[in-house]
Design an enzyme around this catalytic site. Sequence first.
Site, PDB file in Angstrom:
ATOM      1  N   GLY A  59      -8.024   2.066  -8.334  1.00 48.92           N
ATOM      2  CA  GLY A  59      -7.861   1.912  -6.892  1.00 48.92           C
ATOM      3  C   GLY A  59      -8.060   0.511  -6.346  1.00 48.92           C
ATOM      4  N   ASP A 115     -12.442   0.211  -4.068  1.00 50.29           N
ATOM      5  CA  ASP A 115     -11.484   0.498  -3.000  1.00 50.29           C
ATOM      6  C   ASP A 115     -12.167   1.254  -1.861  1.00 50.29           C
ATOM      7  OD1 ASP A 115     -11.856   2.760  -4.599  1.00 50.29           O
ATOM      8  OD2 ASP A 115      -9.740   3.273  -4.738  1.00 50.29           O
ATOM      9  N   ASP A 118     -17.080   7.009  -1.088  1.00 50.27           N
ATOM     10  CA  ASP A 118     -17.065   8.311  -0.413  1.00 50.27           C
ATOM     11  C   ASP A 118     -18.462   8.927  -0.517  1.00 50.27           C
ATOM     12  OD1 ASP A 118     -16.527  10.818   0.572  1.00 50.27           O
ATOM     13  OD2 ASP A 118     -15.090  11.383  -0.968  1.00 50.27           O
ATOM     14  N   PHE A 167      -8.734  12.129   3.702  1.00 46.44           N
ATOM     15  CA  PHE A 167      -8.201  11.584   2.455  1.00 46.44           C
ATOM     16  C   PHE A 167      -7.136  10.533   2.767  1.00 46.44           C
ATOM     17  CE2 PHE A 167      -6.235  11.249  -1.661  1.00 46.44           C
ATOM     18  CZ  PHE A 167      -7.348  11.264  -2.483  1.00 46.44           C
ATOM     19  N   ASP A 174      -4.696   6.322  -4.249  1.00 46.59           N
ATOM     20  CA  ASP A 174      -3.627   7.240  -4.651  1.00 46.59           C
ATOM     21  C   ASP A 174      -3.942   8.683  -4.306  1.00 46.59           C
ATOM     22  OD1 ASP A 174      -5.742   7.561  -6.634  1.00 46.59           O
ATOM     23  OD2 ASP A 174      -4.273   8.741  -7.758  1.00 46.59           O
TER      24      ASP A 174
HETATM   25  P1  IMP Z   1     -17.445   8.485  -4.664  1.00 46.10           P
HETATM   26  O1  IMP Z   1     -17.966   8.361  -6.073  1.00 46.10           O
HETATM   27  O2  IMP Z   1     -17.550   9.868  -4.116  1.00 46.10           O
HETATM   28  O3  IMP Z   1     -18.054   7.460  -3.722  1.00 46.10           O
HETATM   29  O4  IMP Z   1     -15.902   8.268  -4.697  1.00 46.10           O
HETATM   30  C1  IMP Z   1     -15.347   7.062  -4.949  1.00 46.10           C
HETATM   31  C2  IMP Z   1     -13.994   7.193  -5.625  1.00 46.10           C
HETATM   32  O5  IMP Z   1     -13.281   8.386  -5.254  1.00 46.10           O
HETATM   33  C3  IMP Z   1     -13.148   6.036  -5.149  1.00 46.10           C
HETATM   34  O6  IMP Z   1     -13.289   4.959  -6.041  1.00 46.10           O
HETATM   35  C4  IMP Z   1     -11.762   6.616  -5.158  1.00 46.10           C
HETATM   36  O7  IMP Z   1     -11.169   6.440  -6.428  1.00 46.10           O
HETATM   37  C5  IMP Z   1     -11.938   8.087  -4.921  1.00 46.10           C
HETATM   38  N1  IMP Z   1     -11.707   8.411  -3.496  1.00 46.10           N
HETATM   39  C6  IMP Z   1     -12.628   8.761  -2.582  1.00 46.10           C
HETATM   40  N2  IMP Z   1     -12.064   8.981  -1.379  1.00 46.10           N
HETATM   41  C7  IMP Z   1     -10.749   8.747  -1.523  1.00 46.10           C
HETATM   42  C8  IMP Z   1      -9.616   8.795  -0.613  1.00 46.10           C
HETATM   43  O8  IMP Z   1      -9.712   9.086   0.592  1.00 46.10           O
HETATM   44  N3  IMP Z   1      -8.405   8.470  -1.149  1.00 46.10           N
HETATM   45  C9  IMP Z   1      -8.234   8.136  -2.453  1.00 46.10           C
HETATM   46  N4  IMP Z   1      -9.272   8.072  -3.326  1.00 46.10           N
HETATM   47  C10 IMP Z   1     -10.510   8.373  -2.871  1.00 46.10           C
HETATM   48 MG    MG Z   2     -11.628   4.268  -7.323  1.00 46.13          MG
END
Ligand code: IMP
Ligand code: MG
Length: 191
Positions: A59, A115, A118, A167, A174
């Site tokens: 990403g 990128d 979340d 999202f 992606d």
């Molecule tokens: P986390 O580990 O929950 O913080 O998620 C981080 C990863 O989930 C990011 O590096 C993205 O690859 C993916 N991700 C989280 N939210 C989105 C979104 O809205 N669109 C696309 N990818 C996302």
């Molecule tokens: Mg990512």
Amino acid sequence: MVAAPPPHPEQPTSQSADPRLGRVVLDEPTLQARVKELAAQITLDYAGRPPILIGILKGAFMFVADLARAIDLPLDIDFLAVSSYGATTKSSGVVRMVKDIDVDVTGRHVILVEDIVDTGATLRYLRKHFAQRGAASVEFCTLLQKEDPAGAMPQLRYVGFAVPAEFLVGYGLDAGERFRNLPYIVVLNPE
Ligand code: IMP
Ligand code: MG
């Protein structure tokens, strides 16, 4: 020379007309202006201690490309890849390393470039991982951070934009490997 095959009849020729693409959250000039601001801040903060930018694949590839070009410092660049088990459009919270970096970070100033943050699971995993590798410092630079009503998110040194908890796709992000090449960021419409 072999002629290029005609476009598949079921494939739309224009990606931007895809009905799955919803409202634009960040347009291209807004993104590019903020990336330049982040790069200017990093250039100031890391004067005299050249950092290693480590992009988190896939990403962050587009963000790293634009950010690195706007940082006026001697710079090393590497990438790693992590994966959340069974992830679709929901993070599973279980993170593992899929591709590690090639460089030695001992005594180096590391900036991990994401990128979007979340749940913060990826970030917590990488922070722990790099703490054990003898880096002189480890900071995070994320283009996007999803708004967290609980306020439970770990502190990040560089954040481009706070975005709503929807999202998003485009500019590297992606949905099933699609839409990474959009130069702006939009909401993905639910099916
Ligand atoms: P986390 O580990 O929950 O913080 O998620 C981080 C990863 O989930 C990011 O590096 C993205 O690859 C993916 N991700 C989280 N939210 C989105 C979104 O809205 N669109 C696309 N990818 C996302
Ligand atoms: Mg990512």
